[in-house]
Enzyme design. Structure first.
Site, PDB file in Angstrom:
ATOM      1  N   CYS A  71     -68.322 -40.986  -0.350  1.00 34.68           N
ATOM      2  CA  CYS A  71     -68.874 -40.000  -1.287  1.00 34.68           C
ATOM      3  C   CYS A  71     -67.830 -39.582  -2.335  1.00 34.68           C
ATOM      4  O   CYS A  71     -67.419 -40.403  -3.147  1.00 34.68           O
ATOM      5  CB  CYS A  71     -69.423 -38.822  -0.492  1.00 34.68           C
ATOM      6  SG  CYS A  71     -70.759 -37.926  -1.309  1.00 34.68           S
ATOM      7  N   HIS A  72     -67.402 -38.316  -2.350  1.00 35.54           N
ATOM      8  CA  HIS A  72     -66.374 -37.887  -3.295  1.00 35.54           C
ATOM      9  C   HIS A  72     -64.955 -38.090  -2.748  1.00 35.54           C
ATOM     10  O   HIS A  72     -63.980 -37.815  -3.458  1.00 35.54           O
ATOM     11  CB  HIS A  72     -66.557 -36.407  -3.649  1.00 35.54           C
ATOM     12  CG  HIS A  72     -67.833 -36.104  -4.389  1.00 35.54           C
ATOM     13  ND1 HIS A  72     -69.034 -35.934  -3.756  1.00 35.54           N
ATOM     14  CD2 HIS A  72     -68.085 -35.941  -5.708  1.00 35.54           C
ATOM     15  CE1 HIS A  72     -69.976 -35.681  -4.658  1.00 35.54           C
ATOM     16  NE2 HIS A  72     -69.438 -35.671  -5.847  1.00 35.54           N
TER      17      HIS A  72
END
Lengths: 193, 193
Positions: free
Chosen positions: B119-120
């Site tokens: 994800c991030h």
């Protein structure tokens, strides 16, 4: 306050677009909006969704909701004199994935209109490939991303490069707001809509 | 479940460092940790502060707090077989501004140990200049930042390039977890501490 008082009427007849969505850092929306309105500007909150956006404080604490004036797909960038991009880490993270929002930003860049971005706001400019060879600042977490996107990143409370006004964080808001108003006031007013 | 059952004991004797702070996306911490522990690994949550970290759901909804096992300044990267970087937009935004955290990550990169990021999470890798010429994925909002940092970004549920395992979002967790365990299991176990 002296500076603010001196800016009364400076933006009379100007129209400003504030582009933001959920996760916007509250004071980075409310304070520049208030400064622009005190200077006589008409301001609209443009978002990627209708209704309202969830503002936050310090990125993670939910604060108030703010009414969206217009959805980006219904907004004509040609009808605004300038664009303001508040921060809040989640806000630009969502804006930059929305093609309409990025294209809206790009239209201001191409028209060389004033763009004022603070904190995490410049991520959306990086997405629009609008920071190449620009001298600018931001929240320090974006420094590497902006440099990799071609910017000359500086650590200053406010940075002006042509029509691009940038600041780092909420503490820079006083100088960000006055500089933003001055920069917009110095540009030619667009044809009235 | 067949895959999970097949991974029991695969990480026996391995030590894994999960690096995260406030704003970590809850399931991106809990599910990989559970998968690693089911496979027999010892796991530590490393953070940039002592105490506990605030997890979130969908970036903005606060969930539970999770106890920090060790502060990054007290953690010896040489004592872990692999590094896991969960997402949540605020989490890596804070990690990447902390020199000790970025240096901790860089040590795993230089030692060519397995790094799994979802994800991030990869933002912290970009900060460590660890994505150049790597084929990888991430949450799509990071795509431009990772490409600008020199990565070849792909839109796949999981991507493996050498020791780097990356996924896009919580929906990719099942394949992320099994791939992470397999990749770590295939590497040589470091000397026991």
């Amino acid at each position: 306050m002296a500076e603010m008082a001196g800016q009364q009427g400076r933006l009379a007849g100007r129209r400003l677009a504030f582009l933001a969505t959920d996760g916007v850092e509250e004071v980075e929306y409310t304070e520049p909006r208030a400064a622009a309105e005190r200077a006589g500007a008409q301001v609209e909150l443009i978002s990627i969704k209708a209704g309202s956006v969830q503002a936050v404080q310090h990125d993670l604490d939910k604060s108030q909701m703010y009414l969206v004036d217009r959805v980006v797909t219904q907004a004509d960038p040609g009808s605004y004199d300038a664009l303001v991009l508040p921060g809040g880490v989640v806000n630009p993270d969502r804006l930059r994935m929305n093609w309409d929002a990025v294209n809206f930003v790009r239209t201001f860049v191409e028209a060389r209109k004033t763009i004022a971005a603070i904190c995490h706001g410049p991520w959306t400019l990086a997405e629009a490939d609008a920071v190449r060879d620009r001298t600018m600042t931001s929240y320090p977490s974006l420094r590497t991303d902006l440099r990799n996107a071609g910017a000359r990143w500086v650590d200053e409370p406010v940075c002006v490069d042509g029509g691009l006004v940038t600041s780092r964080r909420p503490a820079d808001l006083p100088v960000f707001c006055t500089t933003m108003v001055e920069q917009i006031a110095q540009t030619e007013r667009i044809a009235a809509y």
